[in-house]
Design an enzyme around this catalytic site. Structure first.
Site, mmCIF file in Angstrom:
data_model
loop_
_atom_site.group_PDB
_atom_site.id
_atom_site.type_symbol
_atom_site.label_atom_id
_atom_site.label_comp_id
_atom_site.label_asym_id
_atom_site.label_seq_id
_atom_site.Cartn_x
_atom_site.Cartn_y
_atom_site.Cartn_z
ATOM 1 N N HIS A 60 0.825 -1.218 0.000
ATOM 2 C CA HIS A 60 0.000 0.000 0.000
ATOM 3 C C HIS A 60 0.856 1.264 0.000
ATOM 4 O O HIS A 60 1.258 1.748 1.052
ATOM 5 C CB HIS A 60 -0.895 -0.036 1.254
ATOM 6 C CG HIS A 60 -2.045 0.925 1.182
ATOM 7 N ND1 HIS A 60 -3.273 0.627 1.719
ATOM 8 C CD2 HIS A 60 -2.153 2.169 0.662
ATOM 9 C CE1 HIS A 60 -4.100 1.653 1.527
ATOM 10 N NE2 HIS A 60 -3.433 2.604 0.903
ATOM 11 N N HIS A 62 1.334 5.243 -2.112
ATOM 12 C CA HIS A 62 0.842 6.216 -3.094
ATOM 13 C C HIS A 62 2.067 6.906 -3.672
ATOM 14 O O HIS A 62 2.760 7.624 -2.965
ATOM 15 C CB HIS A 62 -0.093 7.226 -2.435
ATOM 16 C CG HIS A 62 -1.333 6.599 -1.866
ATOM 17 N ND1 HIS A 62 -2.464 6.375 -2.615
ATOM 18 C CD2 HIS A 62 -1.606 6.108 -0.632
ATOM 19 C CE1 HIS A 62 -3.391 5.798 -1.865
ATOM 20 N NE2 HIS A 62 -2.891 5.621 -0.653
ATOM 21 N N LEU A 63 2.346 6.645 -4.946
ATOM 22 C CA LEU A 63 3.529 7.234 -5.569
ATOM 23 C C LEU A 63 3.179 8.465 -6.398
ATOM 24 O O LEU A 63 4.063 9.112 -6.957
ATOM 25 C CB LEU A 63 4.274 6.197 -6.412
ATOM 26 C CG LEU A 63 4.821 5.008 -5.616
ATOM 27 C CD1 LEU A 63 5.660 4.098 -6.516
ATOM 28 C CD2 LEU A 63 5.634 5.447 -4.406
ATOM 29 N N ASN A 94 -5.216 5.464 -7.151
ATOM 30 C CA ASN A 94 -5.884 6.791 -7.134
ATOM 31 C C ASN A 94 -4.972 7.900 -7.645
ATOM 32 O O ASN A 94 -4.765 8.921 -6.999
ATOM 33 C CB ASN A 94 -6.416 7.121 -5.738
ATOM 34 C CG ASN A 94 -5.321 7.264 -4.701
ATOM 35 O OD1 ASN A 94 -4.216 6.756 -4.883
ATOM 36 N ND2 ASN A 94 -5.610 7.958 -3.621
ATOM 37 N N HIS A 181 -10.806 -0.521 0.924
ATOM 38 C CA HIS A 181 -10.708 0.612 1.855
ATOM 39 C C HIS A 181 -12.054 0.643 2.579
ATOM 40 O O HIS A 181 -13.045 1.103 2.017
ATOM 41 C CB HIS A 181 -10.448 1.897 1.069
ATOM 42 C CG HIS A 181 -10.570 3.160 1.865
ATOM 43 N ND1 HIS A 181 -9.520 4.020 2.074
ATOM 44 C CD2 HIS A 181 -11.628 3.733 2.501
ATOM 45 C CE1 HIS A 181 -9.915 5.056 2.799
ATOM 46 N NE2 HIS A 181 -11.204 4.916 3.070
ATOM 47 N N ASP A 307 0.785 2.709 3.614
ATOM 48 C CA ASP A 307 -0.131 3.784 3.194
ATOM 49 C C ASP A 307 0.648 5.097 3.034
ATOM 50 O O ASP A 307 0.148 6.184 3.343
ATOM 51 C CB ASP A 307 -1.299 3.964 4.169
ATOM 52 C CG ASP A 307 -2.467 4.727 3.521
ATOM 53 O OD1 ASP A 307 -2.362 5.083 2.330
ATOM 54 O OD2 ASP A 307 -3.470 4.951 4.212
ATOM 55 N N PRO A 325 -5.707 14.029 3.869
ATOM 56 C CA PRO A 325 -5.294 12.989 4.806
ATOM 57 C C PRO A 325 -4.114 12.175 4.261
ATOM 58 O O PRO A 325 -4.040 11.936 3.056
ATOM 59 C CB PRO A 325 -6.546 12.113 4.916
ATOM 60 C CG PRO A 325 -7.236 12.276 3.596
ATOM 61 C CD PRO A 325 -6.895 13.657 3.090
#
Lengths: 433, 310
Positions: A60, A62-63, A94, A181, A307, A325
């Site tokens: 998990h 986010h790049l 996302n 999620h 995350d 967030p």
């Protein structure tokens, strides 16, 4: 490529130090004083006293590429991942545009391979545009060059029970996993922080535990009915741990991850109104933290996932409700696991290998990751200095963003060296390119 | 005192000093034709209101002007805020322009705390004029001043706060301040309008208004915002009014000396009957009057604190 001899390491922190010979990306020999027996062309790497673990796998991250390259790119994120001891990461869908088609997932996969520091596996979206209305082309993404194994609308919950049921059913033909999620959106309208005494006092709209737990319970039932695999993202409440325990006991094929920040921080952090502590799901109560540590120790929660969520300064240095967030996580994950699990005696180093590498690799179906440190196995390795501490400075982390909640904290364990298929990606805590 | 951000954690000594100063200022100005004291001459006070407000903004502006401060009003409509400037940049701009004190109302809980952090280097004082559903400390101070005036003391008095506690910054500020000053605070609301963990607050909780009124020294009615009426927090305005509205019959349950407060703006006929609002028990106009004196006292202690009180 020259063979390497890793001198004096302790696999899983157990037993006497050994030497490990790596050739052509594979562990060729493990034993004492191997260095003297191989021909002179081998490069000796002095890593005496380091603990060796299989390279970490993050389900998990986010790049932010494509779309928010001002906060992170596949390149900077790969550096952060390598420095954190990772040899494989899963990049969430996302992005902008959303990774809901083969073109985007193949781009992410290829870009990761070009950078070459860590395998970047794209996560495909479950639904088109993460909108929860219509299934994305899961099969096409699964069969693309990116070989997508994990699908998630992370950031959004697949809240429609019919869409979730269809996704789970459909996934069984592809041998992929749906990662949810878990957040019932009707229960979190306008939510800003964990619904509890702290948020109520501070006037922050509550994100109740039941919004997570009701979806996890529902999805466990749906997965069981569909005979499908379910993965629960970022478990944050003690109630979710109880539901997972129950579902696993009745044979549901469910796995779950917990984030380092949910193992260390609680909602006492809200008092400053500093949005560096804003994350979704939110920081919970100290009882939840204790329950999550226990659940990770006993296997109810399978693994740790970061995350990792980079954000631009203007999206964090603002009033709480305007802030996005998420927090950085790749370079601090191991240290927090050591702080919260190893030091209190809840996990030994073999346990760390299980939750940071072996289980996530199994959940995602990666055949060459999370493997034993043994002859004939792929040389995806991380060497950890367990005794040195370091102080977190957001500005010094490799990510383009610097939104770390651990600023100024002194944490145990330093990543010294990382090998990806026998190639050194990190040496003495610095990226090797 | 550098900032006034919340009543939670405000020490009783400071609160009492502000109330005493407000009382003295009121007495000083009583009957004066020219309501102007020179105390804050040359000081610049800027109000930043990101939410609509009539009484609070005007009250602060008058308070500043009666103290001879230069008061500048910034509203989100006619400023760079409308062009998308961040709260931080607006605050730094106003501080650089020479603000000694910034008074902020903002829809985000914690906005005043953030502002105080950003302005620490500039040395500008921050007054929270209402942040989201968090606190509204000058409202609680003016309520305490009004209660002191009417009931001679707050200590030992029973104050019943009725209505939407969940979304009320007035309720939060009053619970902390009045309990610190020794009052017995009772919160009356339907369960859907009470926050999680309210039982840990320095107040007791009830759902039965009629049971609380006969022993109350004061009752404070909270406004019911229109958006709550349609948010499913209670079945209908009519049912709310029947259970939690202060009508004439309920007024009869109160002891004769008891005071009726409302922070305004009122919804006559909803949470408070029109005749109750205009009855001799009502101190609602007095609250507004005391608001100016309390805010004068707050500005005084923030900006001229080291000197002796007027």
């Amino acid at each position: 490529m020259k063979p390497l001899v890793l001198k004096g390491i302790r696999p899983y922190g157990e037993g006497e130090p050994v030497d490990v010979l790596v050739r052509d990306g594979v562990i060729e020999a493990v034993g004492s004083e191997i260095g003297s027996t191989v021909e002179g062309d081998a490069e000796a790497v002095d890593v005496r006293g380091m603990i060796a673990l299989p390279g970490f796998v993050d389900l998990h991250t986010h790049l932010r590429e494509p779309g928010r390259e001002d906060t992170e790119t596949i390149e900077t994120g790969s550096v952060a991942a390598a420095l954190g001891g990772y040899t494989a990461v899963f990049a969430m869908a996302n992005t902008d545009p959303v990774a809901d088609n083969a073109v985007i997932v193949e781009h992410v996969w290829r870009r990761g391979q070009e950078v070459g520091l860590v395998d970047v596996h794209p996560v495909g979206a479950v639904t088109v545009g993460l909108e929860g209305k219509r299934l994305a082309e899961l099969g096409t993404m699964a069969r693309s060059a990116a070989n997508v194994r994990v699908f998630s609308d992370d950031g959004h919950c697949v809240d429609d029970p019919l869409i979730m049921r269809r996704a789970l059913e459909y996934s069984t033909a592809l041998d992929v996993v749906i990662a949810q999620h878990a957040e019932e959106p009707r229960l979190t309208v306008g939510a800003q922080a964990h619904e509890g005494e702290q948020a109520a006092r501070l006037g922050l709209a509550g994100w109740p535990a039941v919004a997570e737990e009701s979806i996890v319970a529902r999805d466990c039932l749906l997965a069981a009915a569909a005979g499908a695999r379910l993965h629960v993202c970022h478990v944050s409440t003690s109630g979710t741990a109880d539901i997972l325990r129950w579902a696993k006991a009745r044979g549901t094929d469910v796995s779950a991850e917990v984030c380092p920040h949910h193992l260390l921080l609680d909602d006492a952090r809200l008092a400053t109104f500093d949005p560096v502590n804003k994350v979704n799901p939110p920081l919970r109560e100290s009882d939840d933290v204790a329950a999550l540590r226990q659940a990770l120790a006993d296997g109810t929660v399978d693994c740790v996932a970061t995350d990792h969520a980079p954000h631009a300064p203007q999206d964090k240095d603002c009033e709480w409700s305007a802030a996005r967030p998420g927090m950085l996580g790749l370079q601090t994950a191991l240290s927090i696991v050591v702080e919260t699990m190893v030091r209190p005696g809840l996990l030994d180093w073999r346990g760390v290998a299980r939750v940071m590498s072996e289980r996530p690799a199994e959940i995602a179906g990666l055949p060459d990751q999370g493997r034993p440190i043994a002859v004939g196995e792929p040389a995806n390795l991380v060497l950890v200095d367990p005794d040195t501490t370091w102080t977190v400075r957001g500005a010094e982390l490799a990510s383009l963003a610097d939104n770390t909640p651990y600023e100024g904290m002194e944490l145990p364990a330093v990543i010294d060296t990382v090998l990806l298929r026998g190639e050194i990606t990190v040496r003495e805590g610095k990226v090797n390119r | 005192m550098k900032h006034l951000l919340a009543t939670e954690g405000l020490d009783v000594g400071t609160a009492t000093t502000i109330l005493d100063t407000a009382e003295r200022l009121k007495a000083t100005l009583l009957g004066r034709e020219v309501k102007k004291l020179p105390t804050l001459r040359g000081r610049t006070v800027i109000t930043m209101f990101y939410e609509n407000s009539t009484r609070t903004r005007v009250s602060f502006e008058i308070a500043g002007k009666w103290m001879s401060a230069d008061v500048v009003n910034v509203s989100s409509g006619g400023s760079s805020v409308g062009k998308g400037e961040s709260l931080r940049d607006t605050a730094l701009t106003l501080a650089a322009a020479g603000a000694d004190c910034v008074i902020v109302r903002h829809p985000a809980s914690g906005a005043a705390h953030r502002l105080a952090g950003w302005l620490a280097e500039a040395g500008t004082s921050v007054v929270n004029a209402g942040d989201g559903t968090h606190e509204h400390p000058t409202q609680a101070l003016l309520d305490a001043a009004t209660l002191r005036e009417r009931l001679s003391t707050v200590d030992g008095r029973k104050v019943v706060i009725v209505g939407d506690v969940l979304h009320s910054r007035v309720a939060r500020s009053n619970v902390h301040l009045l309990s610190a000053l020794g009052a017995e605070v009772v919160l009356v609301a339907p369960p859907t309008l009470l926050p999680a963990g309210v039982r840990s607050w320095p107040a007791t909780v009830s759902h039965d208004l009629d049971a609380e009124l006969p022993t109350a020294d004061a009752v404070m009615m909270l406004r019911v915002q229109a958006e709550r009426m349609h948010g499913g927090f209670f079945p209908s305005a009519r049912e709310y009014s029947i259970h939690y509205g202060l009508n004439e019959k309920r007024l009869g349950l109160l002891p004769e000396h008891a005071a009726v407060l409302h922070p305004g703006p009122m919804l006559r006929g909803m949470e408070i009957a029109s005749r109750v609002a205009d009855s001799p028990s009502s101190v609602i106009t007095e609250q507004v009057r005391n608001g100016v004196h309390v805010r004068m006292a707050v500005l005084y202690h923030l900006l001229a604190g080291e000197e002796e009180a007027a």
